[in-house]
Design an enzyme around this catalytic site. Structure first.
Site, mmCIF file in Angstrom:
data_model
loop_
_atom_site.group_PDB
_atom_site.id
_atom_site.type_symbol
_atom_site.label_atom_id
_atom_site.label_comp_id
_atom_site.label_asym_id
_atom_site.label_seq_id
_atom_site.Cartn_x
_atom_site.Cartn_y
_atom_site.Cartn_z
ATOM 1 N N PRO A 59 0.689 -1.278 0.000
ATOM 2 C CG PRO A 59 -0.156 -1.093 2.103
ATOM 3 C CD PRO A 59 0.826 -1.806 1.269
ATOM 4 C CD GLU A 60 5.000 2.783 2.708
ATOM 5 O OE1 GLU A 60 5.700 3.786 2.476
ATOM 6 O OE2 GLU A 60 5.325 1.909 3.512
#
Length: 298
Positions: A2-3
């Site tokens: 998720p980044e």
DNA sequence: CACCATGTTCCTTG
DNA sequence: CCAAGGAACATGGT
């Protein structure tokens, strides 16, 4: 996965594949991920609509659809949480255990799966309003960063996770950026000197750009995690490729030698989350204190 | 059983 | 109002 870089690479991958595909049907297997949107609301908004665009904002995915016989766009907001994935599969392929939403596109299906169900796929766009600037945009300047940091007494590592400061940095790249800037994660945000702010600003952009480049140049599987995991955060190098092995310099490397000075990488807990850093390359208030004490008593 | 995990939000406490 | 800390969400890996 998720980044910012992982989401960016996903968007670049998926965007052309999704374009002009029409939503035939929706199978919501975990209604929670739609919240606060309801199954009925989502169905009436997207069934029959055609994907026209996909963009990223911070760690969010922004799907744009055109509903036939209706003017204007419909937007879907996606967030992958910690373990979310979005990928295209063939109709009839076996569904993953934690498929949360399955979107029927005809020959293909768009699958939103999320083991821990922290992710979201919703019509509620309000989270976007709280985000700070994109770190790779011209709005994110050293002056902006300095002004924001000046008003914070939080540790700089913790502050970097604040999505209203700058959007898209998470636990991995916060550690990486501070390492590359040579700044202690414990330093109080307002205590950074102007040249440190500038180095941090540059390190943030550099680390994110490199990660996007890494993900863009390497073949990735966006779907099932194999031995290799779907998108490119690998806790450890998945193979012998130096590319991966060198990509993260401190994150997940507690006890290993710093690639710059050889000192052992440490792990600390800040705001209930792990921070990885080199105590020598990133000297801060704590290590200065320790040296002072040692000097006095020995 | 213990601890750890790429994130966000909400609640309490000071 | 702000900041810090913790819990919650939920599942899996080691």
């Amino acid at each position: 996965m998720p980044e910012l870089p992982e989401v960016e690479v996903l968007v670049r991958h998926l965007s052309p594949l999704l374009k002009n595909k029409t939503v035939r049907g929706l199978d919501v297997r975990r209604a929670k991920v739609l919240a606060p949107t309801t199954v009925t609301q989502l169905k009436s908004a997207v069934i029959g609509a055609r994907f026209s665009g996909l963009a990223r904002r911070g760690k969010y995915l922004v799907f744009e659809l055109q509903q036939r016989s209706r003017r204007g766009s419909v937007f879907l907001l996606g967030h992958l949480g910690m373990t979310g994935r979005v990928y295209l599969a063939r109709r009839g392929d076996p569904l993953p255990k934690h498929a949360a939403v399955v979107i029927d596109l005809g020959r293909q299906t768009l699958i939103f799966e999320d083991t821990r169900y922290f992710g979201r796929l919703t019509l509620d766009m309000t989270p976007l309003a709280k985000l700070g600037p994109e770190p790779l945009s011209p709005k994110f300047t050293p002056a902006y960063l300095a002004a924001k940091l000046k008003r914070s007494s939080q540790a700089i590592k913790v502050k970097l996770l604040d999505q209203s400061l700058v959007a898209g940095i998470g636990n991995i790249y916060a550690s990486e950026a501070l390492f590359r800037a040579g700044i202690s994660p414990r330093l109080v945000a307002r205590g950074l000197r102007p040249e440190q702010v500038r180095r941090l600003w540059r390190a943030i952009r550099q680390v994110l750009r490199e990660a996007i480049r890494c993900g863009s140049t390497v073949p990735l599987s966006f779907s099932r995690r194999g031995k290799r995991d779907g998108l490119f955060y690998f806790g450890r190098a998945p193979n012998t490729s130096d590319y991966y092995a060198e990509r993260l310099q401190v994150y997940g490397r507690e006890g290993e030698a710093c690639q710059v000075c050889g000192t052992r990488i440490r792990r600390a807990i800040q705001a209930s989350r792990s921070t990885f850093y080199c105590p020598r390359c990133q000297r801060g208030p704590a290590s200065r204190m320790r040296r002072k004490c040692r000097g006095k008593t020995s």
